[in-house]
Scaffold this active site. Structure first.
Site, PDB file in Angstrom:
ATOM      1  CG  HIS A 111      69.464 -27.773  -1.653  1.00 59.54           C
ATOM      2  ND1 HIS A 111      69.118 -26.432  -1.638  1.00 59.54           N
ATOM      3  CD2 HIS A 111      69.184 -28.232  -0.410  1.00 59.54           C
ATOM      4  CE1 HIS A 111      68.654 -26.111  -0.449  1.00 59.54           C
ATOM      5  NE2 HIS A 111      68.686 -27.172   0.321  1.00 59.54           N
ATOM      6  NE  ARG A 146      66.540 -19.256   9.210  1.00 56.50           N
ATOM      7  CZ  ARG A 146      66.592 -20.282   8.359  1.00 56.50           C
ATOM      8  NH1 ARG A 146      65.598 -20.496   7.537  1.00 56.50           N
ATOM      9  NH2 ARG A 146      67.646 -21.072   8.319  1.00 56.50           N
ATOM     10  NE  ARG A 178      76.590 -31.556   7.692  1.00 59.25           N
ATOM     11  CZ  ARG A 178      77.081 -30.490   7.058  1.00 59.25           C
ATOM     12  NH1 ARG A 178      76.469 -29.331   7.173  1.00 59.25           N
ATOM     13  NH2 ARG A 178      78.150 -30.596   6.325  1.00 59.25           N
ATOM     14  CE1 TYR A 185      61.355 -25.811   9.428  1.00 67.98           C
ATOM     15  CE2 TYR A 185      62.329 -26.361   7.320  1.00 67.98           C
ATOM     16  CZ  TYR A 185      62.305 -26.489   8.692  1.00 67.98           C
ATOM     17  OH  TYR A 185      63.226 -27.288   9.311  1.00 67.98           O
ATOM     18  NE  ARG A 238      67.484 -30.953   5.511  1.00 67.48           N
ATOM     19  CZ  ARG A 238      68.628 -31.419   5.989  1.00 67.48           C
ATOM     20  NH1 ARG A 238      68.647 -32.604   6.556  1.00 67.48           N
ATOM     21  NH2 ARG A 238      69.749 -30.731   5.886  1.00 67.48           N
ATOM     22  CG  HIS A 275      63.157 -22.950   4.323  1.00 67.60           C
ATOM     23  ND1 HIS A 275      62.881 -23.665   3.175  1.00 67.60           N
ATOM     24  CD2 HIS A 275      64.329 -23.429   4.791  1.00 67.60           C
ATOM     25  CE1 HIS A 275      63.853 -24.551   2.971  1.00 67.60           C
ATOM     26  NE2 HIS A 275      64.745 -24.436   3.928  1.00 67.60           N
ATOM     27  CG  ASN A 334      69.317 -23.573  15.787  1.00 67.96           C
ATOM     28  OD1 ASN A 334      68.832 -24.473  15.109  1.00 67.96           O
ATOM     29  ND2 ASN A 334      68.759 -22.382  15.899  1.00 67.96           N
TER      30      ASN A 334
END
Length: 688
Positions: free
Chosen positions: A436, A565, A406, A469, A376, A593, A46
């Site tokens: 997205h 979160r 990213r 997740y 992703r 998530h 992170n």
């Protein structure tokens, strides 16, 4: 401005508090030891991304002379100083906890050994491993007048080496070289066990290389060897307007990323001052140097637990995702979905149902078209293979691949090319916008009419992360949702005027306005004395206008509960402004998530699933989707899931008006939402 009196919490400082909550999981003695090690790895990963993107952007602003304060009252320079102070303290705490975890593992017979503590037999075995496996892939890189300073790759581990000729006893400055620690090899090397010992022992790869560093520099004597690691600016700067081929432009930018400006230099504690001086001068790193008392880059601990056989008591108890019961015995998923909508809650329910749906669509001769978004994708994606198979069988397959996801850009480029070779229509989204939204559309011919089947999710179409997740997915054949799904793909892939959405709200055109309308409606209910409340679960909240809208609702008497979160710039519990707002964050075994939004609406409850967090980028610079759940029984399931989170008093932390988080403590029995969620009937008992 007094930062404590600001109406808002700074986004980056809020993120620091989030990563602190991750570190708390590594500190929790109730967390199994190997899982604590994983949380230490997550803290490092992170922090790497935060430094290479957020801190890099702040440094760019400082270099450009930008002094304007943001809406939370911070100038770039002032924010940078505070971030460096907090991250430095976090790293100190992280390594203190690392040493505690090592002591705990040692008691369980799992040890990291120094090279000096090996037995002669073990030392001999390690020498063979070095000579046969490590030495062939090492490249010493000297720095002198004829050999300029080499490119130091971002987030790779290196050794700085100071040397003298074997017969040189002068006072001249030593020679300098660097050696990259090969990332293709494991950072932890298993040492053959001692006779009759049940211990599992490892040495670190960099320490093994240091022990044998003289083999790389024949005729020279190493006088100081120290690890270092550089983090570079990794934010892509794309000229999408001028790019003839977006895929090629991103590939070029990925190559340029290797040369990004240095952001942070991590060094071994006690590094030789001359070696540090050379690194500072050559890398032009300035003052952003972090001295570390321990191994650099603890992200290697993410894979460490998997190298330990057995020892199940040191891990979380395994949770096997179950196949959604509504689809479990169905030979034809389309037949089930014609009769009812189906909701899935990952990772407690298996993502295999999504894979099977696409596989069935690929094989079904009545399916004419498949369209989906990919943001992703996992490395062994069943979905990509199924889409390729469908295209090869003559179906119209359209895939919107987001190349700008990213740190997944290279992987997505590879999948895009594979899909194109199979005959899929691959679209790279709209200029200036990331796609997205998570949506899958199947068009099927049934009795001379076309029927649309849709899957909308809160998470990526990624079978690997679906095991780690918490996310929600909705299967539906509702005709209104189907029409909106077709319109959404038409807008993304072709020239199409803005659609008059009947079910969806879509960013960047109208999602924010839709949310504002729904919040204002709750305000009106509150003012009229009707039930009025909002529950919103998401990853981050940082959009100033959205925060102000929630403040307005709170002042009107709307009860607001937020389950966020990560970043939260809203300051709850402030009299006269946000006393009706509660914010909790849950950091536990799985990464929270899912994005779920509930509006009481005077008793006529509405629930939405969304791909979007309430951040500026999501509401203004991305194609995002919010979809209503029309089925009343499924709405109750989602409300149950939200209530599970709100009842958590074990892993939940509550945001205070100060901007800090405190553990939720009450007199109720311990309630851990992620563990309670494994009991599927508890939250899915409305389905029948």
């Amino acid at each position: 401005m007094n930062k404590e009196l600001s109406h808002y919490v700074n986004r980056d400082l809020s993120w620091i508090e989030f990563n602190r909550r991750v570190l708390d999981e590594a500190q929790d003695p109730d967390t199994p030891l190997l899982e604590r090690a994983k949380f230490l790895a997550i803290v490092s990963s992170n922090l790497d991304e935060f430094m290479s993107v957020r801190v890099a952007g702040i440094q760019d602003q400082i270099k450009a002379g930008y002094t304007k304060t943001d809406f939370t009252g911070y100038s770039p320079a002032g924010l940078w100083k505070r971030l460096m102070k907090r991250t430095t303290q976090m790293v100190t705490d992280q390594y203190r906890m690392y040493r505690e975890v090592l002591r705990g593992l040692a008691k369980e017979g799992i040890c990291f050994k120094s090279m000096e503590d090996l037995t002669p037999t073990q030392e001999s075995a390690m020498e063979i491993y070095f000579r046969e496996i490590v030495f062939p892939v090492l490249t010493p890189m000297a720095v002198d007048q004829s050999r300029p300073f080499p490119l130091v790759h971002t987030k790779e581990l290196y050794l700085s080496v100071l040397l003298r000729k074997a017969d040189d006893d002068s006072d001249e400055a030593p020679l300098f070289a660097i050696v990259q620690v090969p990332s293709i090899l494991s950072r932890f090397v298993l040492v053959p066990g001692r006779t009759n010992s049940k211990k599992i022992e490892f040495v670190l790869l960099e320490e093994l290389i240091e022990k044998h560093i003289n083999t790389l520099f024949n005729g020279y004597t190493p006088i100081a060897v120290h690890p270092f690691r550089l983090t570079r600016n990794a934010d892509l700067t794309l000229n999408e307007e001028g790019a003839e081929d977006l895929l090629e432009e991103i590939e070029k930018e990925l190559r340029r990323r290797r040369w990004g400006m240095p952001v942070r230099l991590e060094i071994d504690k006690g590094m030789h001052p001359y070696a540090l001086q050379i690194l500072q001068e050559e890398l032009e790193i300035g003052d952003n140097i972090i001295e570390i008392d321990g191994p650099l880059d603890l992200s290697f601990l993410m894979k460490f637990g998997g190298s330990i056989p057995g020892r199940d008591s040191l891990r979380y108890e395994k949770i096997e995702p179950v196949y959604p019961r509504e689809l479990d015995e169905a030979d034809d998923m389309f037949e089930v979905l014609r009769q009812r909508d189906v909701l899935m809650y990952h990772p407690y329910e298996s993502f295999d149902a999504v894979n099977d749906f696409v596989l069935q669509a690929a094989d079904d001769p009545n399916v004419l078209a498949i369209k989906m978004t990919l943001y992703r994708v996992s490395g062994d994606s069943v979905l990509v293979q199924a889409l390729a198979k469908a295209a090869e069988s003559g179906k119209q397959v359209t895939v919107v691949v987001e190349l700008k996801a990213r740190f997944d850009e290279e992987r997505n480029i590879a999948w895009a090319r594979q899909l194109e070779k199979a005959g899929c229509h691959v679209v790279y989204g709209l200029v200036g916008l990331k796609t997205h939204a998570k949506i899958l559309l199947v068009v099927r011919r049934e009795e001379d009419v076309l029927k649309r089947y849709v899957h909308v999710g809160t998470g990526n179409y990624n079978g690997s992360t679906a095991k780690l997740y918490t996310d929600v997915g909705l299967f539906t054949s509702h005709p209104v949702i189907g029409v909106d799904a077709s319109a959404l793909f038409n807008e993304v892939t072709g020239y199409s005027a803005p659609h008059d959405w009947k079910a969806f709200a879509v960013a960047p055109t109208d999602l924010k306005d839709k949310l504002f309308h729904l919040i204002d409606r709750e305000k009106e209910h509150a003012k009229a004395g009707r039930p009025a409340s909002i529950i919103a679960k998401m990853n981050s909240l940082s959009h100033q206008d959205m925060i102000d809208k929630l403040y307005e609702a709170s002042q009107a008497g709307v009860r607001i509960e937020l389950i966020i979160r990560g970043v939260c710039c809203l300051r709850p519990g402030v009299p006269g402004r946000s006393e009706n707002i509660r914010v909790i964050s849950i950091v536990d075994r799985f990464l929270e998530h899912s994005r779920i939004i509930y509006f009481n609406n005077g008793g006529e409850e509405e629930v939405y699933l969304s791909s979007a967090d309430w951040m500026t980028r999501n509401l203004t610079r991305r194609i995002e989707l919010m979809c209503p759940v029309f089925d009343a029984s499924l709405r109750k399931i989602l409300i149950n899931i939200l209530q599970l989170n709100l009842n958590d008093n074990v892993k939940a932390r509550e945001l205070q008006p100060s901007g800090m988080y405190e553990p939720v403590r009450n007199k109720l029995s311990p309630f851990r939402s992620q563990f309670e969620a494994t009991d599927i009937p508890k939250w899915k008992d409305y389905i029948d």
